[in-house]
Design a protein around this motif. Structure first.
Motif, PDB file in Angstrom:
ATOM      1  N   UNK A   1     -20.838 -16.205   3.427  1.00  0.00           N
ATOM      2  CA  UNK A   1     -21.214 -17.601   3.557  1.00  0.00           C
ATOM      3  C   UNK A   1     -20.026 -18.514   3.285  1.00  0.00           C
ATOM      4  N   UNK A   2     -20.024 -19.672   3.911  1.00  0.00           N
ATOM      5  CA  UNK A   2     -18.915 -20.608   3.732  1.00  0.00           C
ATOM      6  C   UNK A   2     -18.745 -20.955   2.250  1.00  0.00           C
ATOM      7  N   UNK A   3     -17.475 -21.001   1.802  1.00  0.00           N
ATOM      8  CA  UNK A   3     -17.223 -21.353   0.410  1.00  0.00           C
ATOM      9  C   UNK A   3     -15.942 -20.749  -0.104  1.00  0.00           C
ATOM     10  N   UNK A   4     -15.787 -20.803  -1.429  1.00  0.00           N
ATOM     11  CA  UNK A   4     -14.571 -20.376  -2.111  1.00  0.00           C
ATOM     12  C   UNK A   4     -14.826 -19.044  -2.812  1.00  0.00           C
ATOM     13  N   UNK A   5     -13.877 -18.107  -2.646  1.00  0.00           N
ATOM     14  CA  UNK A   5     -14.082 -16.757  -3.165  1.00  0.00           C
ATOM     15  C   UNK A   5     -12.892 -16.290  -3.998  1.00  0.00           C
ATOM     16  N   UNK A   6     -13.165 -15.320  -4.872  1.00  0.00           N
ATOM     17  CA  UNK A   6     -12.133 -14.540  -5.552  1.00  0.00           C
ATOM     18  C   UNK A   6     -12.188 -13.125  -5.003  1.00  0.00           C
ATOM     19  N   UNK A   7     -11.002 -12.535  -4.760  1.00  0.00           N
ATOM     20  CA  UNK A   7     -10.917 -11.164  -4.271  1.00  0.00           C
ATOM     21  C   UNK A   7     -10.348 -10.285  -5.368  1.00  0.00           C
ATOM     22  N   UNK A   8     -11.079  -9.230  -5.709  1.00  0.00           N
ATOM     23  CA  UNK A   8     -10.696  -8.314  -6.776  1.00  0.00           C
ATOM     24  C   UNK A   8     -10.331  -6.973  -6.136  1.00  0.00           C
ATOM     25  N   UNK A   9      -9.081  -6.544  -6.303  1.00  0.00           N
ATOM     26  CA  UNK A   9      -8.651  -5.261  -5.752  1.00  0.00           C
ATOM     27  C   UNK A   9      -8.668  -4.215  -6.859  1.00  0.00           C
ATOM     28  N   UNK A  10      -9.449  -3.151  -6.650  1.00  0.00           N
ATOM     29  CA  UNK A  10      -9.607  -2.098  -7.649  1.00  0.00           C
ATOM     30  C   UNK A  10      -8.988  -0.806  -7.138  1.00  0.00           C
ATOM     31  N   UNK A  11      -8.317  -0.116  -8.029  1.00  0.00           N
ATOM     32  CA  UNK A  11      -7.730   1.190  -7.713  1.00  0.00           C
ATOM     33  C   UNK A  11      -8.637   2.291  -8.253  1.00  0.00           C
ATOM     34  N   UNK A  12      -8.849   3.324  -7.431  1.00  0.00           N
ATOM     35  CA  UNK A  12      -9.630   4.490  -7.832  1.00  0.00           C
ATOM     36  C   UNK A  12      -8.744   5.725  -7.732  1.00  0.00           C
ATOM     37  N   UNK A  13      -8.891   6.618  -8.684  1.00  0.00           N
ATOM     38  CA  UNK A  13      -8.241   7.927  -8.643  1.00  0.00           C
ATOM     39  C   UNK A  13      -9.323   8.945  -8.343  1.00  0.00           C
ATOM     40  N   UNK A  14      -9.301   9.487  -7.133  1.00  0.00           N
ATOM     41  CA  UNK A  14     -10.429  10.286  -6.696  1.00  0.00           C
ATOM     42  C   UNK A  14     -11.653   9.396  -6.605  1.00  0.00           C
ATOM     43  N   UNK A  15     -12.700   9.752  -7.319  1.00  0.00           N
ATOM     44  CA  UNK A  15     -13.900   8.904  -7.314  1.00  0.00           C
ATOM     45  C   UNK A  15     -14.089   8.141  -8.617  1.00  0.00           C
ATOM     46  N   UNK A  16     -13.010   8.004  -9.407  1.00  0.00           N
ATOM     47  CA  UNK A  16     -13.101   7.352 -10.713  1.00  0.00           C
ATOM     48  C   UNK A  16     -12.306   6.056 -10.728  1.00  0.00           C
TER      49      UNK A  16
ATOM     50  N   UNK B   1       0.818  -1.209   0.000  1.00  0.00           N
ATOM     51  CA  UNK B   1       0.000   0.000   0.000  1.00  0.00           C
ATOM     52  C   UNK B   1       0.857   1.266   0.000  1.00  0.00           C
ATOM     53  N   UNK B   2       2.080   1.180   0.506  1.00  0.00           N
ATOM     54  CA  UNK B   2       2.958   2.360   0.551  1.00  0.00           C
ATOM     55  C   UNK B   2       3.348   2.839  -0.841  1.00  0.00           C
ATOM     56  N   UNK B   3       3.147   2.001  -1.861  1.00  0.00           N
ATOM     57  CA  UNK B   3       3.496   2.386  -3.228  1.00  0.00           C
ATOM     58  C   UNK B   3       2.450   3.307  -3.862  1.00  0.00           C
ATOM     59  N   UNK B   4       1.323   3.518  -3.162  1.00  0.00           N
ATOM     60  CA  UNK B   4       0.252   4.339  -3.714  1.00  0.00           C
ATOM     61  C   UNK B   4       0.305   5.753  -3.134  1.00  0.00           C
ATOM     62  N   UNK B   5      -0.226   6.681  -3.904  1.00  0.00           N
ATOM     63  CA  UNK B   5      -0.333   8.065  -3.469  1.00  0.00           C
ATOM     64  C   UNK B   5      -1.617   8.219  -2.662  1.00  0.00           C
ATOM     65  N   UNK B   6      -1.477   8.286  -1.348  1.00  0.00           N
ATOM     66  CA  UNK B   6      -2.663   8.282  -0.494  1.00  0.00           C
ATOM     67  C   UNK B   6      -3.470   9.574  -0.590  1.00  0.00           C
ATOM     68  N   UNK B   7      -2.903  10.624  -1.210  1.00  0.00           N
ATOM     69  CA  UNK B   7      -3.667  11.856  -1.368  1.00  0.00           C
ATOM     70  C   UNK B   7      -4.633  11.793  -2.548  1.00  0.00           C
ATOM     71  N   UNK B   8      -4.399  10.857  -3.463  1.00  0.00           N
ATOM     72  CA  UNK B   8      -5.270  10.774  -4.642  1.00  0.00           C
ATOM     73  C   UNK B   8      -5.818   9.371  -4.893  1.00  0.00           C
ATOM     74  N   UNK B   9      -5.100   8.327  -4.437  1.00  0.00           N
ATOM     75  CA  UNK B   9      -5.485   6.951  -4.722  1.00  0.00           C
ATOM     76  C   UNK B   9      -6.315   6.358  -3.582  1.00  0.00           C
ATOM     77  N   UNK B  10      -7.188   5.450  -3.938  1.00  0.00           N
ATOM     78  CA  UNK B  10      -7.858   4.614  -2.948  1.00  0.00           C
ATOM     79  C   UNK B  10      -8.014   3.218  -3.540  1.00  0.00           C
ATOM     80  N   UNK B  11      -8.143   2.230  -2.671  1.00  0.00           N
ATOM     81  CA  UNK B  11      -8.293   0.837  -3.075  1.00  0.00           C
ATOM     82  C   UNK B  11      -9.551   0.259  -2.438  1.00  0.00           C
TER      83      UNK B  11
END
Length: 258
Positions: free
Chosen positions: A216-231, A161-171
């Motif tokens: 619920x119990x089971x198998x999942x996929x986790x998708x991490x998305x990057x946003x710039x501001x609200x986009x 997470x330190x590689x992101x610009x916390x003033x503009x990026x969100x995950x």
């Protein structure tokens, strides 16, 4: 688009709960109306709406009745439902037909005679707030009903997470049942990206931590998305085969640089 990063509260007021039983909607007796900030109920946090006696049977739906404006002229009579910002300003939160028909939470559970169960209504704020082109905020709630003791939790950390610009990026991390995610989920549908995600969690940009609860119990996929501001900018990581077990917490490390 994503919620603006200077949003400090998404306030709604629930004035009644109805349950669907034997083909009819019936109002829960003795429900006390409550106003609460949905942003306070993320990352596994919850609040009790009350203890209620329901007839024994099989349930698939509960309906939440909201005191919320449907049109501009309704704002003064429903002031408790709004979005507030860091500068102290606020905008009304509209819900088309929300005061008349309520909003349904869906998920199967059974109540047996003289038994008590705990059911969590999981309200996904990322999928439920729609921002129109004129910056009008609409609430279109997506509510899951989950038997609490028949669910598990994912606690995760985005280690880079330190590689992101916390003033503009969100995950944001989205959970999908395994096999149910494809790239078309990145396209907005009625203003919502990742519309078929089971749940989502903001990543804490100071330490990289996130929590996905009431799965619920089971198998999942986790998708991490990057946003710039609200986009939405990009999917930066996909983790497959993440197992969730009832009553347990699964630990996951995500490295978006790999």
């Amino acid at each position: 688009p994503q919620l603006r990063d200077d949003v400090t509260a998404v306030n709604i007021r629930v004035i009644g709960i109805e349950y669907h039983h034997d083909g009819n909607w019936t109002e829960v007796e003795n429900f006390v109306p409550q106003t609460f900030n949905l942003l306070d109920l993320q990352n596994g946090k919850s609040l009790p709406l009350g203890d209620f006696e329901l007839p024994a049977g099989h349930y698939t739906q509960i309906r939440f009745m909201l005191a919320i404006p449907e049109k501009v002229e309704d704002v003064k009579s429903n002031p408790d439902c709004n979005i507030t910002f860091a500068d102290g300003t606020s905008e009304p939160l509209f819900v088309p037909s929300g005061g008349q028909s309520g909003y349904k939470g869906k998920g199967a559970f059974d109540i047996t005679a003289n038994a008590k169960i705990e059911v969590t209504a999981d309200f996904d704020v990322h999928k439920s707030i729609v921002v129109t082109g004129n910056r009008k905020y609409l609430l279109k709630p997506v509510i899951r009903l989950v038997v609490t003791e028949l669910s598990g939790t994912i606690n995760g950390t985005v280690v880079d997470v330190v590689d992101y610009n916390t003033s503009s990026d969100s995950l944001v991390v989205y959970s999908y049942r395994s096999g149910e995610y494809d790239v078309s989920e990145e396209d907005e549908v009625n203003g919502i990206s990742f519309p078929n995600a089971v749940s989502s969690s903001d990543v804490n940009m100071s330490d990289g931590n996130f929590t996905l609860s009431f799965l619920g119990e089971g198998n999942y996929s986790l998708i991490t998305a990057q946003y710039l501001g609200d986009t939405f900018a990009a999917v930066v990581d996909v983790e497959d085969n993440v197992e969730v077990f009832n009553g347990q917490t699964t630990q996951v490390d995500i490295n978006t640089s790999n």
